[in-house]
Design a protein around this motif. Structure first.
Motif, short mmCIF file in Angstrom:
data_model
loop_
_atom_site.label_atom_id
_atom_site.label_comp_id
_atom_site.label_asym_id
_atom_site.label_seq_id
_atom_site.Cartn_x
_atom_site.Cartn_y
_atom_site.Cartn_z
N ALA A 30 0.79 -1.15 0.04
CA ALA A 30 -0.08 -0.04 0.14
C ALA A 30 0.86 1.38 0.20
CB ALA A 30 -0.90 0.14 1.31
N ARG A 31 2.18 1.19 0.83
CA ARG A 31 2.83 2.48 0.95
C ARG A 31 3.61 2.76 -0.51
NH1 ARG A 31 5.06 1.06 7.10
NH2 ARG A 31 3.19 1.85 8.01
N ALA A 32 3.82 1.47 -1.14
CA ALA A 32 4.41 1.73 -2.46
C ALA A 32 3.75 2.23 -3.42
CB ALA A 32 5.17 0.42 -2.85
N LEU A 33 2.61 1.71 -3.22
CA LEU A 33 1.44 2.16 -4.33
C LEU A 33 1.29 3.80 -4.17
CD1 LEU A 33 -0.29 1.48 -6.79
CD2 LEU A 33 -2.23 1.13 -5.31
N ARG A 34 0.92 4.28 -2.73
CA ARG A 34 0.70 5.81 -2.62
C ARG A 34 2.00 6.57 -3.18
NH1 ARG A 34 -0.69 3.73 3.01
NH2 ARG A 34 -3.01 3.64 2.94
N LEU A 86 18.96 9.60 -3.53
CA LEU A 86 18.99 8.97 -2.15
C LEU A 86 17.83 8.22 -2.11
CD1 LEU A 86 19.79 12.16 -0.10
CD2 LEU A 86 21.02 10.41 -0.59
N ILE A 87 16.58 8.57 -2.45
CA ILE A 87 15.47 7.60 -2.46
C ILE A 87 15.76 6.17 -3.16
CG2 ILE A 87 13.12 7.25 -2.99
CD1 ILE A 87 12.40 10.18 -2.68
N LYS A 88 16.15 6.50 -4.16
CA LYS A 88 16.76 4.99 -4.91
C LYS A 88 17.83 4.17 -4.08
CE LYS A 88 18.01 3.15 -9.41
NZ LYS A 88 18.21 3.51 -10.75
N ARG A 89 18.33 5.00 -3.70
CA ARG A 89 19.62 4.33 -2.86
C ARG A 89 19.04 3.69 -1.47
NH1 ARG A 89 24.80 7.89 -1.42
NH2 ARG A 89 24.87 8.05 -3.55
N ILE A 101 17.16 -3.45 -3.38
CA ILE A 101 17.13 -4.84 -3.26
C ILE A 101 18.15 -5.70 -3.83
CG2 ILE A 101 15.52 -6.81 -4.08
CD1 ILE A 101 13.28 -4.96 -4.67
N PRO A 102 18.69 -6.71 -2.78
CA PRO A 102 18.44 -6.74 -1.52
C PRO A 102 18.79 -5.62 -0.56
CG PRO A 102 20.36 -7.82 -1.88
CD PRO A 102 19.67 -7.47 -3.08
N LEU A 103 18.38 -5.57 0.70
CA LEU A 103 18.53 -4.48 1.46
C LEU A 103 20.01 -4.18 1.99
CD1 LEU A 103 17.11 -1.88 2.91
CD2 LEU A 103 16.68 -3.44 4.79
N ARG A 104 20.67 -3.17 1.72
CA ARG A 104 22.00 -3.11 2.44
C ARG A 104 21.81 -2.01 3.49
NH1 ARG A 104 25.50 -1.98 -3.21
NH2 ARG A 104 23.50 -1.35 -4.12
N LEU A 105 21.66 -2.53 4.56
CA LEU A 105 21.00 -1.76 5.55
C LEU A 105 21.98 -0.42 6.04
CD1 LEU A 105 19.01 -1.71 7.74
CD2 LEU A 105 20.58 -2.95 9.37
N GLU A 106 23.46 -0.52 6.12
CA GLU A 106 24.27 0.43 6.39
C GLU A 106 24.10 1.64 5.31
OE1 GLU A 106 28.96 1.34 7.03
OE2 GLU A 106 28.47 -0.46 6.81
N ARG A 107 24.02 1.16 4.12
CA ARG A 107 23.76 2.32 2.77
C ARG A 107 22.46 3.08 3.01
NH1 ARG A 107 23.51 1.36 -3.41
NH2 ARG A 107 23.90 3.49 -4.29
N SER A 108 21.45 1.96 3.13
CA SER A 108 20.18 2.56 3.10
C SER A 108 19.78 3.26 4.36
CB SER A 108 19.04 1.21 3.04
OG SER A 108 19.28 0.58 2.01
N ASP A 109 20.55 3.18 5.34
CA ASP A 109 20.19 4.17 6.51
C ASP A 109 21.04 5.37 6.45
OD1 ASP A 109 18.59 2.28 7.98
OD2 ASP A 109 20.24 1.55 9.42
N LEU A 157 7.93 4.13 3.57
CA LEU A 157 7.97 2.82 2.88
C LEU A 157 9.07 2.12 3.23
CD1 LEU A 157 7.15 0.56 0.84
CD2 LEU A 157 8.26 2.08 -0.79
N TYR A 158 10.43 2.86 3.64
CA TYR A 158 11.38 2.33 4.07
C TYR A 158 11.41 1.44 5.45
CZ TYR A 158 16.27 1.76 5.54
OH TYR A 158 17.52 1.19 6.02
N GLN A 159 10.27 2.43 6.20
CA GLN A 159 9.99 1.61 7.61
C GLN A 159 9.37 0.46 7.59
OE1 GLN A 159 6.97 3.62 9.74
NE2 GLN A 159 8.33 3.42 11.81
N ALA A 160 8.69 0.42 6.52
CA ALA A 160 8.08 -1.22 6.36
C ALA A 160 8.96 -2.19 5.71
CB ALA A 160 6.63 -1.08 5.83
N TRP A 161 9.66 -1.51 4.71
CA TRP A 161 10.40 -2.61 4.19
C TRP A 161 11.41 -3.26 4.97
CZ3 TRP A 161 10.54 -5.98 0.53
CH2 TRP A 161 11.88 -6.06 -0.12
N LYS A 162 12.28 -2.30 5.75
CA LYS A 162 13.11 -2.87 6.87
C LYS A 162 12.67 -3.99 7.56
CE LYS A 162 15.91 -0.40 9.18
NZ LYS A 162 16.59 0.65 10.05
N HIS A 163 11.20 -4.16 7.91
CA HIS A 163 10.77 -5.07 8.67
C HIS A 163 10.32 -6.24 7.81
CE1 HIS A 163 8.36 -7.01 12.02
NE2 HIS A 163 7.39 -7.24 11.04
#
Length: 561
Positions: A395-399, A433-436, A440-448, A546-552
């Motif tokens: 849902a968040r991705a669609l928004r 920054l949004i794309k970074r 996929i897959p999540l690179r946590l350090e870079r995404s944070d 969306l990133y908040q949901a995606w991390k989970h």
């Protein structure tokens, strides 16, 4: 005309406060870029100061274009292209297509044995129905077992009901009618009555809020087909007359068992895993589309590209240069950045269309989760919680996609804007920054790290909004009068003068050629600029959410992979 923002010359490139590298062609080069000060601090009215800032560039076109690569360079936009270039042949193969082809080849090869294995005295009766059943119940490129099981259930229900009705009518024709003529007439009446009854009942009856013919369309079709197959042989001279109908049921059962076995053994995949894959795809599309629309906005408002009008896209009318997007200064822009901008041209709308189609398919998979044989022993509460997290991610991705479509429409609009060079740098860097962040897959350090910088971009965007809000509120009365007259003229063009006389087409299309523009003079460049900045703020907030949901969700996606 759209107000273009250009770059100001500076003695040396400053470090970008967001990306930590040299600033782009859109940067002002000022040491005060991190601090957006209200125009009124300079002793000017908000309207005049913003306009003055926008048009005080001292850069030449070549100076501006030389810094083009600093934003579109190999650090960000060509990163994925470089990775794809060095991929091996195995890495370029679509694993899903390979697995689906392997599953279908295995199960169809096994089912073909019911046709091919025979002796002079024995063969499996109507073995082709086994192969047909396997083909139809297993044809799910997504490979999820629940879809196969659900289709098997529908095929069996339709087959059993149709066979019962067909055989009942057939035996009734033998028992009550002795001549072939009367028997044929009875069967013809049964054909009309039962086919009409089955289809009408399926179209009239609802399961919950959905009609049976829609929710169980496959079962309805199989019911009608099996009814005909089982009943019509009673009109011929062959004995036993029930043979065709009974073996039809047996073969469907065998085919369904083979299909279920194939979905569990050959390249098995649970429906929850498919939903996780679709969530990952939606996240990636959201990041790609965000980067594309913001980079395109920076390019267009800086005057580097022209865009197609939406009506031109619908009619497939090319731009003046016979391509959908063109560079206005192509001679000074070199190959890499040119190819990137052209490839990025219509990605926003394309990603939106793909996201909508994928979202609808994902929505259809959620009700099938209870058929998933791989989750029979899993706690229902845990499974429901995971499905809820996946649904939130989708849902968040669609928004995000809906916000991007509005921004894309504004870029294609012919309204006036008053963006500063710092705005354009902010747009381009925010997109990267949004794309970074949404990887996929999540690179946590870079995404944070990207998320941290996005919060900084959010703060800058809000300062820009505050400045532009001051500019809008400080507009002179003359402009307000012009805006009121614009609305009044538009109302007359839309509704006429009240005399019933139709409005001339030349009047209706004035200022809105090919459906591109909003009504002329009803908004000003400051209003449009403020709205676009607010959309950028909205996009940043939704991306972080969306990133908040995606991390989970993403760790579960990694496990399933």
């Amino acid at each position: 005309m759209v107000a273009r923002a250009t770059a100001q010359d500076g003695p040396s490139p400053e470090q970008s406060p967001l990306l930590g590298r040299s600033q782009s062609k859109y940067s002002t080069g000022s040491d005060d870029d991190d601090e957006v000060r209200p125009p009124t601090a300079q002793g000017m009215s908000p309207a005049s100061s913003v306009s003055t800032f926008c048009h005080t560039s001292t850069d030449s076109v070549s100076d501006c274009d030389e810094r083009f690569a600093s934003l579109l360079g190999p650090h960000d936009l060509t990163e994925n292209a470089g990775e794809k270039k060095h991929q091996s042949i195995w890495q370029r193969i679509d694993k899903g297509a390979l697995q689906f082809a392997l599953r279908m080849a295995v199960v169809l090869s096994l089912s073909s044995l019911f046709v091919l294995v025979r002796t002079d005295t024995w063969h499996f009766p109507d073995g082709m129905w086994v192969l047909v059943s396997v083909l139809f119940v297993c044809w799910f490129p997504a490979l999820d077992a629940a879809s196969v099981i659900e289709k098997i259930m529908q095929r069996l229900i339709g087959t059993f009901v149709g066979a019962f009705l067909g055989l009942s009518c057939g035996f009734a024709s033998i028992f009550f009618f002795k001549s072939r003529e009367t028997q044929a007439m009875f069967l013809e009446c049964c054909m009309f009555v039962f086919v009409f009854g089955i289809i009408f009942a399926a179209g009239q009856t609802k399961v919950g809020t959905v009609k049976v013919i829609r929710k169980f369309a496959y079962a309805t079709i199989l019911c009608v087909l099996t009814f005909c197959i089982c009943m019509l042989p009673f009109a011929v001279d062959e004995d036993p007359k029930w043979n065709t109908g009974v073996w039809r049921v047996v073969n469907v059962i065998v085919g369904c068992l083979l299909g279920a076995l194939g979905s569990i053994v050959v390249c098995p995949k649970s429906t929850t895993d498919v939903l996780l894959d679709k969530a990952a795809r939606q996240v990636k599309m959201a990041g790609d589309a965000s980067e594309a629309v913001l980079q395109t906005a920076a390019d267009f408002f800086a005057g580097h590209i022209a865009v197609n009008r939406l009506a031109d896209d619908i009619l497939e009318t090319p731009l003046e240069s016979a391509i959908e997007w063109k560079f206005l200064r192509s001679d000074s822009l070199r190959s890499d950045c040119s190819r990137e901008s052209i490839a990025r041209a219509d990605i926003a709308l394309k990603k939106y269309e793909e996201a909508i189609a994928d979202w609808r398919l994902s929505k259809m998979l959620f009700p099938l989760a209870h058929y998933d044989p791989f989750h029979l022993g899993i706690n229902k509460t845990a499974s429901s919680d995971m499905q809820m997290e996946i649904a939130r991610t989708l849902a968040r991705a669609l928004r995000i996609q809906t916000t991007i479509v509005v921004m894309d429409g504004m870029i294609r609009n012919d309204a006036e804007y008053d963006f500063l060079p710092s705005h354009l740098a902010l747009f381009a860097e925010t997109g990267i920054l949004i794309k970074r962040m949404l990887t996929i897959p999540l690179r946590l350090e870079r995404s944070d790290d990207a998320a941290t910088r996005l919060f900084r971009a959010l703060e800058q965007t809000r300062k820009c909004i505050l400045v532009m809000s001051t500019a809008v509120s400080g507009e002179e009365d003359d402009f307000e009068d012009l805006r009121g007259k614009g609305i009044e003229d538009f109302q007359k063009n839309l509704l006429g003068t009240g005399t019933g006389t139709p409005v001339d087409i030349s009047v209706r299309t004035t200022g809105d050629e090919n459906g591109r523009g909003i009504p002329r003079d009803v908004t000003g460049r400051h209003d449009n600029t403020l709205f676009f900045l607010q959309l950028v703020e909205h996009l940043i907030l939704r991306s972080l959410r969306l990133y908040q949901a995606w991390k989970h969700v993403e760790p579960n996606c990694t496990k399933s992979g």
